[in-house]
Write a protein that holds these residues in place. Structure first.
Motif, short mmCIF file in Angstrom:
data_model
loop_
_atom_site.label_atom_id
_atom_site.label_comp_id
_atom_site.label_asym_id
_atom_site.label_seq_id
_atom_site.Cartn_x
_atom_site.Cartn_y
_atom_site.Cartn_z
N GLN A 104 0.80 -1.12 -0.01
CA GLN A 104 -0.02 0.08 -0.21
C GLN A 104 0.85 1.41 0.10
N GLN A 105 1.97 1.31 0.93
CA GLN A 105 2.65 2.47 0.91
C GLN A 105 3.54 2.57 -0.40
N LEU A 106 4.16 1.59 -1.11
CA LEU A 106 4.77 1.74 -2.24
C LEU A 106 3.79 2.44 -3.43
N THR A 107 2.63 1.81 -3.29
CA THR A 107 1.57 2.39 -4.36
C THR A 107 1.11 3.81 -4.35
N ALA A 108 1.09 4.13 -3.00
CA ALA A 108 0.69 5.63 -2.64
C ALA A 108 1.68 6.58 -3.05
N ASP A 109 3.04 5.94 -2.62
CA ASP A 109 4.31 6.99 -2.90
C ASP A 109 4.35 6.99 -4.51
N ARG A 110 3.90 5.81 -5.27
CA ARG A 110 4.00 5.68 -6.62
C ARG A 110 3.09 6.91 -7.24
N GLU A 111 2.07 6.96 -6.67
CA GLU A 111 0.86 7.83 -7.20
C GLU A 111 1.08 9.03 -6.92
N ASP A 112 1.75 9.58 -5.73
CA ASP A 112 1.85 11.09 -5.48
C ASP A 112 3.06 11.63 -5.95
N GLY A 113 3.86 10.77 -6.32
CA GLY A 113 5.22 11.42 -7.29
C GLY A 113 6.45 11.26 -6.03
N THR A 114 6.45 10.57 -5.08
CA THR A 114 7.31 10.35 -4.15
C THR A 114 8.53 9.61 -4.77
N LEU A 115 7.98 8.42 -5.18
CA LEU A 115 8.85 7.49 -5.94
C LEU A 115 9.60 8.15 -7.09
N LEU A 116 9.13 8.97 -7.87
CA LEU A 116 9.91 9.72 -9.02
C LEU A 116 10.69 10.62 -8.49
N ARG A 117 10.51 11.34 -7.40
CA ARG A 117 11.61 12.23 -6.83
C ARG A 117 12.72 11.31 -6.09
N ALA A 118 12.36 9.96 -5.64
CA ALA A 118 13.65 9.28 -5.20
C ALA A 118 14.47 8.65 -6.35
N LYS A 119 13.73 8.32 -7.34
CA LYS A 119 14.43 7.94 -8.66
C LYS A 119 15.43 9.15 -9.05
N ALA A 120 15.06 10.35 -9.06
CA ALA A 120 15.89 11.46 -9.83
C ALA A 120 16.91 11.76 -8.48
N THR A 121 17.11 11.20 -7.47
CA THR A 121 17.97 11.59 -6.56
C THR A 121 19.29 10.45 -6.75
N PRO A 122 20.62 11.05 -6.57
CA PRO A 122 21.48 9.81 -6.68
C PRO A 122 21.40 8.66 -5.55
N HIS A 123 21.53 7.53 -6.13
CA HIS A 123 21.27 6.33 -5.06
C HIS A 123 19.92 6.36 -4.41
N GLY A 124 18.87 7.14 -4.84
CA GLY A 124 17.69 7.34 -4.31
C GLY A 124 16.83 6.00 -4.39
N MET A 125 16.70 5.24 -5.17
CA MET A 125 15.98 4.27 -5.16
C MET A 125 16.27 3.23 -4.02
#
Length: 281
Positions: free
Chosen positions: A80-101
């Motif tokens: 649930q948390q991963l899907t919510a973070d994917r939906e609100d853009g949190t995952l995208l911001r992590a992807k854009a950060t060095p070593h973010g994922m």
């Protein structure tokens, strides 16, 4: 600095911040007490009921089983948390950060596992006051620790895989019915040996049964093994099945998460937000 060390430090810090936030935010704090509270209510009604002529109380059998079930529920929380973070853009911001994922995933494991441990304590303390017949000794805690640790390693990566499969938090409701169905056949609230043999075989495929069995082996007297399959706690089988799930999850989760992260973009996040706003409107 070594990239792995950087990701670990960032993930650890992120996880602790998320965990602290979950206990200072009203709705999340309420959710920490809601499910354990409901389980305590269930224990209250089971505490004086006996299982056949075994002399064992259902409340005594159910308490460790519920501990295992609640630990396995971390799979749903992770999803649930991963899907919510994917939906609100949190995952995208992590992807854009060095070593973010890697840091994001480490932080999510820490926050979900920490929240689970707190929920288990919230349930266990009043539960111990309600039920009788437990056999808690020096050997109980090491067994409980390895079952819990291996169970989390077996279930949290699978939760991450499931979270990657859903683009919307709304679709997470699809997971609830299968999860509840598996709980129903896993001997959590009533011994599994009372079920038809074919259902027993199905239940033994999933980690929930084995986590419940492992917790019962830690907290119940040895005589309680008589109502289990094979009249044994089956520690080797428990470690084996949970180990298989752990290896499967650790092999599959990184591949699925990398593929999902590659597909994330600002336009996808914006489209999901627009669909969510249309549903609200």
């Amino acid at each position: 600095m070594n990239p792995a060390t950087t990701a670990l430090r960032a993930g650890w810090s992120r996880g602790l911040i998320e965990l602290r936030h979950s206990f200072t935010n009203g709705p999340e704090l309420f959710s920490h007490f809601l499910w354990p509270g409901l389980m305590v209510v269930a224990m209250f009604f089971l505490r004086d009921l006996s299982f056949g002529s075994s002399g064992l109380l259902l409340g005594t059998l159910a308490l460790p089983s519920i501990l295992g079930m609640n630990a396995a529920a971390g799979m749903i929380s992770m999803s649930q948390q991963l899907t919510a973070d994917r939906e609100d853009g949190t995952l995208l911001r992590a992807k854009a950060t060095p070593h973010g994922m890697p840091a994001y995933l480490i932080g999510k494991v820490i926050s979900v596992a920490g929240g689970l441990l707190a929920d288990l304590v919230i349930f266990l303390v009043p539960g111990l006051l309600l039920v009788e017949g437990l056999a808690i000794g020096p050997g109980s805690w090491p067994t409980l620790a390895w079952v819990l640790a291996l169970g989390l390693v077996a279930t949290l990566p699978i939760g991450a895989v499931l979270g990657s499969a859903f683009a919307s938090a709304r679709a997470q409701g699809l997971l609830q019915l299968p999860f509840l169905a598996v709980i129903g056949i896993s001997g959590i609230f009533y011994p599994i040996t009372s079920l038809p043999e074919w259902l027993q075989w199905i239940a033994q495929v999933f980690p929930i049964y084995w986590m419940g069995l492992g917790m019962r082996s830690a907290l119940l007297p040895d005589s309680a093994a008589a109502i289990e399959i094979g009249e044994s706690w089956r520690h080797l089988e428990t470690a084996g099945v949970l180990g298989v799930w752990a290896v499967l999850g650790l092999l599959v989760a990184p591949v699925v998460l990398r593929r999902m992260a590659r597909g994330e973009s600002g336009s996808n996040v914006a489209a999901r937000r627009e669909r969510a706003l249309r549903r609200v409107g």
